[in-house]
Scaffold this motif. Structure first.
Motif, PDB file in Angstrom:
ATOM      1  N   VAL A 116     -42.650  95.589  94.445  1.00  0.00           N
ATOM      2  CA  VAL A 116     -42.848  95.062  95.799  1.00  0.00           C
ATOM      3  C   VAL A 116     -42.807  93.542  95.773  1.00  0.00           C
ATOM      4  CG1 VAL A 116     -44.518  94.812  97.675  1.00  0.00           C
ATOM      5  CG2 VAL A 116     -44.094  97.063  96.687  1.00  0.00           C
ATOM      6  N   LYS A 117     -43.424  92.944  94.764  1.00  0.00           N
ATOM      7  CA  LYS A 117     -43.418  91.491  94.620  1.00  0.00           C
ATOM      8  C   LYS A 117     -41.989  90.974  94.390  1.00  0.00           C
ATOM      9  CE  LYS A 117     -45.888  87.813  92.117  1.00  0.00           C
ATOM     10  NZ  LYS A 117     -44.783  87.041  91.540  1.00  0.00           N
ATOM     11  N   ALA A 118     -41.220  91.696  93.565  1.00  0.00           N
ATOM     12  CA  ALA A 118     -39.836  91.290  93.294  1.00  0.00           C
ATOM     13  C   ALA A 118     -38.986  91.361  94.558  1.00  0.00           C
ATOM     14  CB  ALA A 118     -39.249  92.172  92.197  1.00  0.00           C
ATOM     15  N   PHE A 119     -39.177  92.411  95.357  1.00  0.00           N
ATOM     16  CA  PHE A 119     -38.448  92.510  96.625  1.00  0.00           C
ATOM     17  C   PHE A 119     -38.856  91.380  97.562  1.00  0.00           C
ATOM     18  CE2 PHE A 119     -37.474  97.044  95.637  1.00  0.00           C
ATOM     19  CZ  PHE A 119     -36.141  97.059  96.014  1.00  0.00           C
ATOM     20  N   LYS A 123     -35.891  88.731  94.432  1.00  0.00           N
ATOM     21  CA  LYS A 123     -35.389  88.731  93.061  1.00  0.00           C
ATOM     22  C   LYS A 123     -34.534  89.957  92.757  1.00  0.00           C
ATOM     23  CE  LYS A 123     -39.125  85.934  91.122  1.00  0.00           C
ATOM     24  NZ  LYS A 123     -40.265  85.884  90.153  1.00  0.00           N
ATOM     25  N   ILE A 124     -34.436  90.851  93.718  1.00  0.00           N
ATOM     26  CA  ILE A 124     -33.617  92.053  93.554  1.00  0.00           C
ATOM     27  C   ILE A 124     -32.391  91.921  94.442  1.00  0.00           C
ATOM     28  CG2 ILE A 124     -33.525  94.563  93.847  1.00  0.00           C
ATOM     29  CD1 ILE A 124     -36.491  94.667  93.219  1.00  0.00           C
ATOM     30  N   ARG A 125     -31.219  92.014  93.835  1.00  0.00           N
ATOM     31  CA  ARG A 125     -29.971  91.856  94.585  1.00  0.00           C
ATOM     32  C   ARG A 125     -29.548  93.216  95.143  1.00  0.00           C
ATOM     33  NH1 ARG A 125     -25.554  88.571  95.322  1.00  0.00           N
ATOM     34  NH2 ARG A 125     -23.469  89.504  95.143  1.00  0.00           N
ATOM     35  N   LYS A 126     -29.263  93.244  96.431  1.00  0.00           N
ATOM     36  CA  LYS A 126     -28.906  94.482  97.118  1.00  0.00           C
ATOM     37  C   LYS A 126     -27.510  94.373  97.706  1.00  0.00           C
ATOM     38  CE  LYS A 126     -32.565  93.652  99.575  1.00  0.00           C
ATOM     39  NZ  LYS A 126     -33.611  93.699 100.628  1.00  0.00           N
ATOM     40  N   SER A 127     -26.776  95.461  97.645  1.00  0.00           N
ATOM     41  CA  SER A 127     -25.492  95.512  98.343  1.00  0.00           C
ATOM     42  C   SER A 127     -25.419  96.803  99.157  1.00  0.00           C
ATOM     43  CB  SER A 127     -24.311  95.426  97.370  1.00  0.00           C
ATOM     44  OG  SER A 127     -24.131  96.630  96.664  1.00  0.00           O
ATOM     45  N   TYR A 128     -24.858  96.667 100.349  1.00  0.00           N
ATOM     46  CA  TYR A 128     -24.685  97.795 101.264  1.00  0.00           C
ATOM     47  C   TYR A 128     -23.218  97.860 101.666  1.00  0.00           C
ATOM     48  CZ  TYR A 128     -29.779  97.919 102.087  1.00  0.00           C
ATOM     49  OH  TYR A 128     -31.135  98.005 101.952  1.00  0.00           O
ATOM     50  N   ILE A 129     -22.800  99.021 102.135  1.00  0.00           N
ATOM     51  CA  ILE A 129     -21.471  99.156 102.710  1.00  0.00           C
ATOM     52  C   ILE A 129     -21.621  99.808 104.072  1.00  0.00           C
ATOM     53  CG2 ILE A 129     -20.908 101.416 101.675  1.00  0.00           C
ATOM     54  CD1 ILE A 129     -18.059 100.108 101.149  1.00  0.00           C
ATOM     55  N   HIS A 265     -24.793 102.427 104.116  1.00  0.00           N
ATOM     56  CA  HIS A 265     -25.118 103.017 102.822  1.00  0.00           C
ATOM     57  C   HIS A 265     -25.598 101.936 101.862  1.00  0.00           C
ATOM     58  CE1 HIS A 265     -24.730 105.869  99.448  1.00  0.00           C
ATOM     59  NE2 HIS A 265     -24.026 104.949  98.796  1.00  0.00           N
ATOM     60  N   ALA A 266     -26.782 102.145 101.273  1.00  0.00           N
ATOM     61  CA  ALA A 266     -27.312 101.232 100.258  1.00  0.00           C
ATOM     62  C   ALA A 266     -26.596 101.512  98.952  1.00  0.00           C
ATOM     63  CB  ALA A 266     -28.818 101.428 100.112  1.00  0.00           C
ATOM     64  N   GLU A 267     -25.622 100.677  98.655  1.00  0.00           N
ATOM     65  CA  GLU A 267     -24.689 100.937  97.565  1.00  0.00           C
ATOM     66  C   GLU A 267     -25.284 100.668  96.190  1.00  0.00           C
ATOM     67  OE1 GLU A 267     -20.114  99.542  96.592  1.00  0.00           O
ATOM     68  OE2 GLU A 267     -21.478  98.129  97.562  1.00  0.00           O
ATOM     69  N   SER A 268     -26.003  99.552  96.027  1.00  0.00           N
ATOM     70  CA  SER A 268     -26.499  99.206  94.691  1.00  0.00           C
ATOM     71  C   SER A 268     -27.732  98.317  94.751  1.00  0.00           C
ATOM     72  CB  SER A 268     -25.406  98.501  93.880  1.00  0.00           C
ATOM     73  OG  SER A 268     -25.172  97.196  94.377  1.00  0.00           O
ATOM     74  N   LEU A 269     -28.481  98.351  93.645  1.00  0.00           N
ATOM     75  CA  LEU A 269     -29.607  97.452  93.418  1.00  0.00           C
ATOM     76  C   LEU A 269     -29.460  96.863  92.018  1.00  0.00           C
ATOM     77  CD1 LEU A 269     -32.766  99.389  94.732  1.00  0.00           C
ATOM     78  CD2 LEU A 269     -31.633  97.438  95.802  1.00  0.00           C
ATOM     79  N   SER A 270     -29.615  95.561  91.894  1.00  0.00           N
ATOM     80  CA  SER A 270     -29.593  94.887  90.596  1.00  0.00           C
ATOM     81  C   SER A 270     -30.939  94.208  90.403  1.00  0.00           C
ATOM     82  CB  SER A 270     -28.469  93.848  90.536  1.00  0.00           C
ATOM     83  OG  SER A 270     -27.216  94.445  90.800  1.00  0.00           O
ATOM     84  N   LEU A 271     -31.592  94.498  89.279  1.00  0.00           N
ATOM     85  CA  LEU A 271     -32.941  93.986  89.076  1.00  0.00           C
ATOM     86  C   LEU A 271     -33.278  93.894  87.602  1.00  0.00           C
ATOM     87  CD1 LEU A 271     -35.527  96.825  89.491  1.00  0.00           C
ATOM     88  CD2 LEU A 271     -33.110  97.269  89.933  1.00  0.00           C
TER      89      LEU A 271
END
Length: 298
Positions: A116-119, A123-129, A265-271
């Motif tokens: 939760v703190k990282a979000f 600090k968490i990279r998100k990509s959607y389509i 669509h939540a395609e990816s999370l990088s963390l």
């Protein structure tokens, strides 16, 4: 003194939203969709095929469209690949009812707090389509920076960037909101990624031209803040509302068929892993509509 205070409240110079409010028809459609989702969610069971990643501390799942997050969380313990005795399962991130894709579930309070703190700290990279209907954009990559907020009991709206920090009716404040979009395809024709990027700082009504076309536009979105309905709002502002997203002026009937929900669509999370610190990338398979040919896939 009380009368003077009331007069000041009435005359308060509140910031004005930039984006349009939901169309009247959206209320009935949203109620129907919510009822259908409640029925589906009550019967939902997560399967091992839905699990994208799992270790002893957390699991990532591919949330289906039209299912509430709480139903996914409730069924998670029954689908575990890695044995775990704790009952401390938590949602580390949430997706809208009709948004599918990567959702993280933690297996302890400690790991949940770290994620939760990282979000919160981005600090968490998100990509959607997303698949949108609207005139073909004249940009290939663009970043939108605006305000985000809603009046008491109102809908979420886009505000001018200069309004960030100002108080809204009800006492909430306008917060910052920033999203980068990349154009993926138009009417099924794939486009090459571009290094050129435009920046739009929202000051007033959008100035994007409209040629009246109903093109099928697929975009990839990278939200740099985590505001409610952020991508949906910015797509509305860009003039390419997401197909099925009736709340934000997306078409809700396409080629003679009613749409069950919006196509995001939540395609990816990088963390960085919250325990080991190792970098991980979690990807969810793309839905059929991401092909961008405009076909209806429920």
């Amino acid at each position: 003194m009380e009368a003077r205070h009331d007069l000041q409240t009435i005359n308060q110079d509140y910031p004005k939203p930039i984006s349009a409010p939901p169309p009247p028809i959206s209320k009935d459609i949203e109620v129907r969709r919510a009822m259908e989702a409640s029925s589906k969610s009550s019967l939902f069971n997560l399967t091992r095929d839905d699990i994208l990643y799992e270790d002893e501390w957390l699991m990532a799942v591919n949330k289906p469209k039209g299912i509430y997050c709480e139903a996914v969380l409730a069924s998670a313990p029954r689908a575990l690949l890695v044995a775990h005795s704790s009952n401390e399962y938590h949602l580390a991130n949430r997706l809208d009812r009709d948004t599918s894709g990567v959702m993280l579930i933690t297996k302890s309070h400690k790991v949940a707090a770290k994620l939760v703190k990282a979000f919160t700290e981005h600090k968490i990279r998100k990509s959607y389509i997303a698949l949108s209907i609207g005139p073909s954009p004249n940009w290939s990559k663009i970043t939108i920076r605006s305000g985000h907020g809603r009046s008491k009991h109102g809908a979420w709206r886009v505000y001018a960037a200069l309004d960030v920090g100002r108080v809204l009716p009800g006492g909430s404040v306008v917060r910052d909101m920033e999203t980068t979009f990349e154009l993926v395809s138009v009417n099924g024709e794939k486009l090459e990624p571009s290094k050129e990027e435009s920046m739009v700082v929202v000051e007033g009504e959008p100035e994007f031209g409209c040629n009246g076309n109903e093109d099928v536009v697929v975009v990839r979105a990278f939200p740099r803040s985590g505001r409610t309905h952020q991508i949906r709002l910015h797509c509305q502002y860009l003039g390419i509302p997401i197909r099925g997203d009736v709340k934000y002026h997306g078409v809700y009937v396409w080629r003679g068929r009613s749409l069950e929900g919006h196509e995001l669509h939540a395609e990816s999370l990088s963390l960085d892993h919250p325990v080991t610190g190792d970098p991980i990338v979690i990807r969810a398979p793309l839905p059929c509509w991401a092909a961008g040919d405009g076909s209806y896939n429920g």
